[in-house]
Design an enzyme around this catalytic site. Structure first.
Site, PDB file in Angstrom:
ATOM      1  N   THR A 113       0.876  -1.153   0.000  1.00 35.50           N
ATOM      2  CA  THR A 113       0.000   0.000   0.000  1.00 35.50           C
ATOM      3  C   THR A 113       0.920   1.210   0.000  1.00 35.50           C
ATOM      4  OG1 THR A 113      -1.645  -1.256   1.209  1.00 35.50           O
ATOM      5  CG2 THR A 113      -1.792   1.120   1.422  1.00 35.50           C
TER       6      THR A 113
ATOM      7  N   GLY B 142      -0.354  -3.367   5.345  1.00 33.01           N
ATOM      8  CA  GLY B 142      -1.328  -4.416   5.603  1.00 33.01           C
ATOM      9  C   GLY B 142      -1.841  -4.349   7.031  1.00 33.01           C
TER      10      GLY B 142
ATOM     11  N   SER C  37      -7.298  -2.127   6.623  1.00 31.30           N
ATOM     12  CA  SER C  37      -6.528  -1.609   7.761  1.00 31.30           C
ATOM     13  C   SER C  37      -6.009  -0.197   7.513  1.00 31.30           C
ATOM     14  CB  SER C  37      -5.345  -2.541   8.057  1.00 31.30           C
ATOM     15  OG  SER C  37      -5.793  -3.812   8.474  1.00 31.30           O
TER      16      SER C  37
END
Length: 583
Positions: free
Chosen positions: A388, A481, A460
């Site tokens: 991410t 994550g 998350s």
């Protein structure tokens, strides 16, 4: 300034490591910050992201008179070009926007949505077991992308400059190319065995002979440039309709995916009510569901507020123990009570209630660890209710943006859209494919996060703002994550309990616990004595979050306002290429 920041971080990083307390109790923090990590400093605006060119793209828009939202949108589209591991137009995410003049915070949810053909048992095989290859690397793993809708909607409602101008840096980077960075070269080399399985991905990201580009060589992406120009000219319709949409659907039809034209046309980005908490005089404003991060950051802060965390000493055994036990209860609740609020009644008020936090605190033993097998999600609550990327922006008016978005895995499912030049996500794996079976990040889930058509998978991602005395203080967030939530928690605690500046709060060692597996994962920098004390208390302390090696946890990208009105930027040194750009 950038070189000085890196050198300072390295020098102070050594002293900080040796200053970590090995005691369970200390009257004052053992790390002193008379000489602090040096953040990048500016007066008019700051952009901090995981990639140099993307931060500079945002800075270009700030210099052109744009506000924080304009710069954030420019950065988001540029990351789709220069950081394809996670920067994207084929994924989704969350954006927090603070408008200083109105003293208003908006939470924009542009998380992916499950296609209409998705169903509860989508990833189960004939024996009723989860088929992880199908859930993670097939086109069925792709949810309907939300990034383009999220970024264009934010700009239209809260920006000041036209979309064509804001997207020019990204289009230029794709059309004219940029020098391949060492970080991207290394990533594309390591992930080639996965990417080359898709002929389109192989064509887009490697040379004609299949070899990776070398750092310093110019890397051009003309097909992506065409897609970005279509969006710049037509807005969100340039992605969700027209030839780009045709290309997405064609990919799905030829390779077994689920996304249809109707799925694309029905996609919506939603504005949601932020989660708001307080901690020792600070106000914390963060992302609501389908992010689990915001609720659990506030829940954990409520528990920790009952302890004198500063007196424990930063990263002492006592400090780590209190945080770890609190993390266990939060992640246990996550497994039962969190999901898409449009499909499940998330008890957000109950989970963030300070009385509920006091109940959790009453269960925590200060002298020993409670095994995760003895911790379960709350059976009922009071009535109410890995790759991410994150970037943060602040302008001179005090407007802030904290944006986290993703493809889920590094390069998503590694499958790309022909003629449009972008990768697709594998976010459907973030649903609970089967209750009680962990996803790729080891997170457990149940009914609240089961697969349903049109539903958004639990995440998350935790873009977060801090305020002090009613004024904007900090915008922050991280990839990672399941480790995002604990990374953000520790970073803001570093500011609120220990008075660290943005760079210090970002750079000091971190740790993580997520209920199951019952382990504390730590970065390097924790003393052997501290680890031994934790082991005697019953903790299983692992140096490594990945395959037994010393690893890193998250990659915070933060901006912070100083008392005298300067904007500081902290790029996390854990990820090569992270860059704070200000003027």
């Amino acid at each position: 300034m950038r070189l000085m920041s890196l050198v300072s971080a390295l020098v102070i990083g050594v002293s900080a490591t040796f200053g970590v307390s090995a005691q369970t109790k200390s009257p004052t923090p053992l790390i002193t910050y008379d000489i602090q990590y040096h953040p990048t400093i500016a007066k008019n605006g700051m952009v901090v992201s995981q990639e140099y060119h993307a931060s500079e793209a945002g800075l270009e828009i700030l210099r052109a008179g744009g506000n924080a939202v304009d710069a954030a949108v420019a950065t988001g589209f540029a990351l789709a070009v220069t950081h394809p591991q996670a920067g994207n137009i084929g994924g989704g995410g969350f954006m927090m926007v603070y408008l200083a003049e109105e003293d208003k915070t908006i939470a924009i949810d542009y998380r992916e949505m499950a296609p209409a053909a998705a169903h509860r048992d989508l990833f189960l095989d004939a024996n009723g077991d989860v088929d992880n290859a199908l859930a993670r690397f097939s086109l069925k793993s792709s949810g309907v992308p939300g990034t383009v809708m999220g970024l264009t909607q934010a700009l239209e409602k809260y920006g000041t400059l036209p979309l064509k101008q804001v997207m020019q840096p990204a289009i230029r980077l794709a059309r004219d190319g940029f020098e391949m960075t060492w970080a991207l070269q290394d990533s594309l080399t390591r992930y080639k065995p996965r990417l080359e399985r898709d002929p389109i991905s192989l064509k887009l990201f490697y040379k004609a002979d299949g070899s990776p580009y070398v750092a310093g060589e110019v890397f051009k992406q003309p097909e992506l440039a065409n897609a970005l120009e279509e969006i710049a000219n037509k807005g969100a319709d340039g992605f969700y309709k027209g030839w780009v949409a045709d290309a997405i659907v064609e990919k799905m039809k030829t390779s077994g995916g689920l996304i249809t034209h109707k799925d694309l046309e029905n996609y919506v980005a939603k504005e949601r009510e932020p989660i708001v908490g307080t901690y020792r005089g600070f106000k914390v404003v963060t992302m609501p569901p389908p992010s689990s991060g915001g609720i659990h950051v506030v829940q954990m802060l409520n528990v920790l507020e009952g302890y004198d965390m500063a007196a424990e000493g930063h990263n002492s055994a006592g400090y780590i123990h209190r945080l770890t036990e609190t993390m266990k209860y939060a992640y246990a609740d996550r497994s039962k009570w969190l999901g898409d609020p449009d499909y499940f009644n998330v008890p957000r008020a109950a989970l963030t209630d300070k009385n509920y936090a006091a109940e959790i605190r009453g269960k925590i033993k200060l002298d020993r660890a409670t095994p995760s097998t003895e911790i379960a999600p709350a059976p009922k609550l009071p009535r109410e209710s890995h790759d991410t990327t994150h970037f943060s922006v602040m302008d001179k008016a005090g407007n802030m943006v904290a944006n986290t978005y993703t493809l889920n895995f590094t390069y998503g499912n590694s499958k790309s859209v022909d003629k449009a030049g972008f990768l697709l996500n594998n976010e459907m794996d973030d649903f609970s494919a089967k209750p009680g079976v962990p996803n790729a990040f080891g997170l457990l889930g149940g009914e609240a996060n089961a697969i349903e058509p049109g539903k958004r998978p639990l995440s998350s991602m935790t873009p977060t703002f801090l305020f002090k005395d009613g004024k904007p203080l900090m915008a922050t967030g991280s990839p990672g994550g399941s480790r995002i939530i604990t990374t953000v928690l520790q970073t803001i605690l570093n500011v609120m309990d220990f008075g660290m500046n943005a760079q210090a709060a970002t750079s000091v060692p971190r740790f993580h616990h997520q209920w199951f597996p019952d382990k504390i994962y730590t970065e390097a920098g924790f003393s052997l004595d501290t680890r031994r004390i934790l082991a005697k208390m019953g903790h299983d302390v692992s140096l490594d979050p990945v395959k037994g090696r010393v690893g890193v946890l998250g990659a915070e990208q933060s901006v912070m306002m100083t008392p005298d009105g300067y904007i500081t930027g902290a790029a996390d040194p854990r990820r090569p290429g992270s860059h704070a750009a200000g003027f």
